[in-house]
Write a protein that holds these residues in place. Structure first.
Motif, PDB file in Angstrom:
ATOM      1  N   ALA A 166       0.804  -1.221   0.000  1.00  0.00           N
ATOM      2  CA  ALA A 166       0.000   0.000   0.000  1.00  0.00           C
ATOM      3  C   ALA A 166       0.833   1.265   0.000  1.00  0.00           C
ATOM      4  O   ALA A 166       0.445   2.260  -0.632  1.00  0.00           O
ATOM      5  CB  ALA A 166      -0.931  -0.005   1.218  1.00  0.00           C
ATOM      6  N   VAL A 167       1.954   1.282   0.695  1.00  0.00           N
ATOM      7  CA  VAL A 167       2.718   2.524   0.875  1.00  0.00           C
ATOM      8  C   VAL A 167       3.165   3.142  -0.454  1.00  0.00           C
ATOM      9  O   VAL A 167       2.932   4.340  -0.688  1.00  0.00           O
ATOM     10  CB  VAL A 167       3.914   2.291   1.824  1.00  0.00           C
ATOM     11  N   PRO A 168       3.837   2.405  -1.362  1.00  0.00           N
ATOM     12  CA  PRO A 168       4.220   3.042  -2.637  1.00  0.00           C
ATOM     13  C   PRO A 168       3.015   3.522  -3.447  1.00  0.00           C
ATOM     14  O   PRO A 168       3.058   4.593  -4.056  1.00  0.00           O
ATOM     15  CB  PRO A 168       4.985   1.933  -3.365  1.00  0.00           C
ATOM     16  N   THR A 169       1.949   2.727  -3.460  1.00  0.00           N
ATOM     17  CA  THR A 169       0.749   3.129  -4.197  1.00  0.00           C
ATOM     18  C   THR A 169       0.117   4.367  -3.568  1.00  0.00           C
ATOM     19  O   THR A 169      -0.339   5.274  -4.277  1.00  0.00           O
ATOM     20  CB  THR A 169      -0.268   1.982  -4.222  1.00  0.00           C
ATOM     21  N   ALA A 170       0.094   4.441  -2.246  1.00  0.00           N
ATOM     22  CA  ALA A 170      -0.467   5.607  -1.558  1.00  0.00           C
ATOM     23  C   ALA A 170       0.337   6.863  -1.855  1.00  0.00           C
ATOM     24  O   ALA A 170      -0.231   7.952  -2.006  1.00  0.00           O
ATOM     25  CB  ALA A 170      -0.510   5.351  -0.053  1.00  0.00           C
ATOM     26  N   GLY A 171       1.653   6.743  -1.935  1.00  0.00           N
ATOM     27  CA  GLY A 171       2.469   7.904  -2.258  1.00  0.00           C
ATOM     28  C   GLY A 171       2.144   8.472  -3.621  1.00  0.00           C
ATOM     29  O   GLY A 171       2.022   9.695  -3.795  1.00  0.00           O
ATOM     30  N   PHE A 172       1.966   7.595  -4.599  1.00  0.00           N
ATOM     31  CA  PHE A 172       1.646   8.063  -5.951  1.00  0.00           C
ATOM     32  C   PHE A 172       0.237   8.653  -6.007  1.00  0.00           C
ATOM     33  O   PHE A 172       0.026   9.739  -6.560  1.00  0.00           O
ATOM     34  CB  PHE A 172       1.776   6.904  -6.936  1.00  0.00           C
TER      35      PHE A 172
END
Length: 315
Positions: free
Chosen positions: A189-195
């Protein structure tokens, strides 16, 4: 003879069906050629490396799987088996491919959906803080950029060290408990949330400069009221458009995450199948993933049309 008047809905569905067939054909073709290009003997993949099988067993395997046929014939046979949903037997598991996928798919879908929901919550929080935070917006913006650039394997290692080794709060490998889902879902989730957070923030900043925002403030609208009643829709629209991409990214990231956390799923199964050149299993898994991706894109289009009237087209 006049051209048949096809209803717009039927035309749309036919175009989407044609797109689905084209995607599945492209995936099947690329996977078939890629597996054929891997060095090594396919008979070893079928019988098992170092099996010391007899000449009769080797000849039977070649005849059964048509390895003595020209490449074009093997490709055509593979396409026919895919079209009939007869994906055959897995070399490495000695089980029907459909049964294997049915056993592993629910775990991967659960992981991807949990990660997508968590990514949306985090992205909204990033966007809200970065737009309305008096002094925290720079920190939130920096977190968005760093999060979007984090590779899954590095983030997984950091999370395991912090939450499993140092704090001993969460298990580092998959178990039957719901807690074992937290670290894999957070890793995805973290990389997707950043984008998504960056996209939401830009859309929200544009909405803040729009005339309707000025009018709402002139009527005495509070900051949170402005966010929930006016800005939220503009913030989520681009994120909805990217939801299909995000879900596909989460499904592909599950290949690494499931292996790191020793979690069951089609991602980990796919990784093992590629290593042993289990062509029926590889093609079956990728066909399922491609189908899921196209279906998700259809759902995203419908949701986007429901939320944003501008994308609707008159009949």
């Amino acid at each position: 003879m006049d051209r048949l008047d096809v209803p717009p809905v039927a035309r749309y569905l036919l175009l989407r069906l044609g797109g689905l067939i084209a995607v599945l054909w492209a995936v099947a073709t690329i996977v078939f050629l890629a597996l054929k290009a891997i060095p090594g003997d396919e008979v070893d993949a079928i019988l098992g490396p170092g099996s010391n099988a007899s000449d009769e067993a080797v000849a039977l395997a070649i005849e059964t799987y048509g390895l003595d046929e020209p490449l074009l014939v093997q490709y055509w046979v593979q396409l026919k088996s895919i079209a009939s949903f007869n994906w055959g037997m897995s070399f490495s598991y000695d089980e029907p491919v459909r049964d294997l996928i049915g056993e592993q798919l629910p775990a991967t879908l659960t992981l991807a959906l949990a990660a997508l929901g968590l990514a949306w919550v985090m992205a909204l929080a990033f966007a809200l803080v970065s737009v309305f935070g008096k002094s925290a917006w720079r920190v939130a913006s920096m977190i968005e950029v760093v999060s979007a650039a984090l590779p899954h394997f590095a983030l997984a290692i950091v999370l395991i060290v912090i939450f499993s080794t140092w704090l001993a709060l969460l298990p580092p490998v998959s178990t039957d408990s719901a807690q074992s889902l937290i670290l894999p879902a957070l890793t995805l989730a973290v990389p997707t949330a950043g984008f998504l957070g960056q996209v939401m923030r830009e859309s929200m900043l544009d909405a803040l400069e729009a005339p309707f925002t000025t009018s709402a403030r002139a009527r005495g609208e509070s900051t949170m009221g402005l966010f929930w009643r006016h800005l939220l829709r503009h913030a989520v629209l681009p994120a909805i458009s990217l939801a299909g991409w995000a879900f596909g990214s989460l499904m592909s990231g599950a290949v690494i995450v499931e292996e790191i956390f020793a979690r069951q799923g089609i991602g980990r199964t796919l990784l093992g199948a590629v290593g042993v050149r289990d062509m029926p299993l590889v093609i079956g898994i990728l066909m399922v993933i491609a189908t899921i991706y196209v279906v998700v894109m259809l759902v995203v289009d419908a949701v986007e049309a429901a939320v944003d009237p501008r994308v609707r087209r008159p009949a």
